[in-house]
Design a protein around this motif. Sequence first.
Motif, mmCIF file in Angstrom:
data_model
loop_
_atom_site.group_PDB
_atom_site.id
_atom_site.type_symbol
_atom_site.label_atom_id
_atom_site.label_comp_id
_atom_site.label_asym_id
_atom_site.label_seq_id
_atom_site.Cartn_x
_atom_site.Cartn_y
_atom_site.Cartn_z
ATOM 1 N N HIS A 111 2.434 -9.144 3.149
ATOM 2 C CA HIS A 111 1.690 -8.512 2.060
ATOM 3 C C HIS A 111 1.636 -6.999 2.228
ATOM 4 O O HIS A 111 1.932 -6.253 1.285
ATOM 5 C CB HIS A 111 0.267 -9.072 1.996
ATOM 6 N N CYS A 112 1.268 -6.541 3.407
ATOM 7 C CA CYS A 112 1.089 -5.101 3.616
ATOM 8 C C CYS A 112 2.409 -4.345 3.517
ATOM 9 O O CYS A 112 2.467 -3.257 2.914
ATOM 10 C CB CYS A 112 0.424 -4.843 4.966
ATOM 11 N N ALA A 113 3.470 -4.889 4.101
ATOM 12 C CA ALA A 113 4.777 -4.234 3.994
ATOM 13 C C ALA A 113 5.230 -4.174 2.542
ATOM 14 O O ALA A 113 5.869 -3.200 2.119
ATOM 15 C CB ALA A 113 5.807 -4.977 4.843
ATOM 16 N N GLU A 114 4.856 -5.177 1.778
ATOM 17 C CA GLU A 114 5.243 -5.235 0.369
ATOM 18 C C GLU A 114 4.503 -4.187 -0.459
ATOM 19 O O GLU A 114 5.127 -3.338 -1.108
ATOM 20 C CB GLU A 114 4.962 -6.642 -0.164
ATOM 21 N N VAL A 115 3.176 -4.233 -0.433
ATOM 22 C CA VAL A 115 2.433 -3.329 -1.316
ATOM 23 C C VAL A 115 2.526 -1.874 -0.848
ATOM 24 O O VAL A 115 2.526 -0.952 -1.673
ATOM 25 C CB VAL A 115 0.965 -3.768 -1.484
ATOM 26 N N ALA A 116 2.640 -1.660 0.461
ATOM 27 C CA ALA A 116 2.846 -0.289 0.947
ATOM 28 C C ALA A 116 4.186 0.249 0.456
ATOM 29 O O ALA A 116 4.306 1.434 0.108
ATOM 30 C CB ALA A 116 2.780 -0.257 2.472
ATOM 31 N N GLN A 132 -7.618 8.669 -4.744
ATOM 32 C CA GLN A 132 -8.528 7.635 -5.224
ATOM 33 C C GLN A 132 -7.760 6.516 -5.934
ATOM 34 O O GLN A 132 -8.077 5.333 -5.786
ATOM 35 C CB GLN A 132 -9.573 8.230 -6.170
ATOM 36 N N GLY A 133 -6.725 6.916 -6.680
ATOM 37 C CA GLY A 133 -5.900 5.914 -7.348
ATOM 38 C C GLY A 133 -5.134 5.054 -6.358
ATOM 39 O O GLY A 133 -4.999 3.842 -6.547
ATOM 40 N N ALA A 134 -4.619 5.681 -5.299
ATOM 41 C CA ALA A 134 -3.907 4.927 -4.266
ATOM 42 C C ALA A 134 -4.853 3.968 -3.545
ATOM 43 O O ALA A 134 -4.495 2.815 -3.254
ATOM 44 C CB ALA A 134 -3.262 5.892 -3.272
ATOM 45 N N ALA A 139 -6.973 -1.682 -2.941
ATOM 46 C CA ALA A 139 -8.157 -2.524 -3.130
ATOM 47 C C ALA A 139 -7.869 -3.638 -4.136
ATOM 48 O O ALA A 139 -8.251 -4.799 -3.930
ATOM 49 C CB ALA A 139 -9.337 -1.676 -3.597
ATOM 50 N N GLU A 140 -7.201 -3.298 -5.236
ATOM 51 C CA GLU A 140 -6.854 -4.309 -6.233
ATOM 52 C C GLU A 140 -5.901 -5.350 -5.660
ATOM 53 O O GLU A 140 -5.971 -6.546 -6.013
ATOM 54 C CB GLU A 140 -6.225 -3.624 -7.454
ATOM 55 N N GLN A 141 -5.016 -4.932 -4.776
ATOM 56 C CA GLN A 141 -4.031 -5.858 -4.216
ATOM 57 C C GLN A 141 -4.633 -6.838 -3.214
ATOM 58 O O GLN A 141 -3.982 -7.827 -2.862
ATOM 59 C CB GLN A 141 -2.883 -5.077 -3.588
ATOM 60 N N THR A 142 -5.855 -6.613 -2.780
ATOM 61 C CA THR A 142 -6.486 -7.628 -1.918
ATOM 62 C C THR A 142 -6.691 -8.917 -2.694
ATOM 63 O O THR A 142 -6.700 -10.010 -2.107
ATOM 64 C CB THR A 142 -7.839 -7.137 -1.355
ATOM 65 N N ARG A 143 -6.842 -8.824 -4.016
ATOM 66 C CA ARG A 143 -6.983 -10.032 -4.836
ATOM 67 C C ARG A 143 -5.660 -10.790 -4.909
ATOM 68 O O ARG A 143 -5.643 -12.022 -4.934
ATOM 69 C CB ARG A 143 -7.479 -9.659 -6.230
ATOM 70 N N THR A 144 -4.554 -10.044 -4.951
ATOM 71 C CA THR A 144 -3.245 -10.696 -4.915
ATOM 72 C C THR A 144 -3.037 -11.388 -3.573
ATOM 73 O O THR A 144 -2.502 -12.495 -3.508
ATOM 74 C CB THR A 144 -2.125 -9.663 -5.149
ATOM 75 N N VAL A 159 -5.948 3.561 1.519
ATOM 76 C CA VAL A 159 -4.824 4.229 2.184
ATOM 77 C C VAL A 159 -5.086 4.341 3.681
ATOM 78 O O VAL A 159 -4.206 4.063 4.504
ATOM 79 C CB VAL A 159 -4.590 5.618 1.559
ATOM 80 N N ALA A 160 -6.295 4.732 4.065
ATOM 81 C CA ALA A 160 -6.620 4.895 5.483
ATOM 82 C C ALA A 160 -6.497 3.569 6.227
ATOM 83 O O ALA A 160 -5.947 3.514 7.335
ATOM 84 C CB ALA A 160 -8.025 5.469 5.639
ATOM 85 N N GLN A 161 -7.002 2.503 5.635
ATOM 86 C CA GLN A 161 -6.917 1.196 6.283
ATOM 87 C C GLN A 161 -5.472 0.724 6.391
ATOM 88 O O GLN A 161 -5.073 0.147 7.412
ATOM 89 C CB GLN A 161 -7.757 0.180 5.514
ATOM 90 N N MET A 162 -4.672 0.976 5.347
ATOM 91 C CA MET A 162 -3.264 0.558 5.393
ATOM 92 C C MET A 162 -2.507 1.347 6.460
ATOM 93 O O MET A 162 -1.710 0.778 7.222
ATOM 94 C CB MET A 162 -2.612 0.749 4.025
#
Length: 236
Positions: A111-116, A132-134, A139-144, A159-162
């Motif tokens: 998931h992370c490699a994909e959305v990043a 803020q948009g990033a 945040a929205e992708q956590t639902r995916t 972004v910081a967490q990713m």
Amino acid sequence: MQPTVASPAGATWRVQIDRAMWVAGVRALMLQALHPLAMQGVWQRSDFMDDPTGRLMRTADFVATTTYGSPKEAAELGRRVRAVHARLAFTDPATGRKRRVDDPELLLWVHCAEVASYLEVVTRAGVRLSRQGADAYFAEQTRTAALVGLDPAEVPASVAQMRAYLARMRPRLAATPEAEAAVRFLLWPKVPERLRALAWLKPLWLPVGALSYYTLPDWARRAYGILPEPPGTQAA
């Protein structure tokens, strides 16, 4: 009731409607392959080398449905994906142990490699998105991520967490022979028999594959060492 699972006013639509998503999707596969255990799951249980167009279209369908589909359609697709993953296991060659394809550690990396990759490529292609948009996109992708069986609370939501997650993962990543073979295949894929009449178009794919490769982080390209490094790149 919200007509689409992702709001048209949200960051997900801004990122995932862009044409650069085709390059981003291939880049995601190349980055995902650097996780040796995740790569083994793909190598042993996926048909991507026999049916690359099928794999690409299934991924595109998942992205489209979880972005533009209704909440009901996205939930049903997630249920089907989880059911398929639950039936699949593979062998860790380092230990001989059986591992599940739906291991949360592996799902999180994919998931992370994909959305990043999606965010990186699309913004480099010209989509303007504030910090803020990033953050909103992740945040929205956590639902995916929840649709494939992950706990949203355990998924990077900014972004910081990713960046912190990817930094933690880097020492565990390597370009195994299977990963190198996968990347070479993505650069010059096999033409399925049903598309043999279009085989003459195959050279047109190489620029797409090469562009995907060159959007990888410098350290990832050096790990693969498949294409020459651009002049002036520094070791890191």
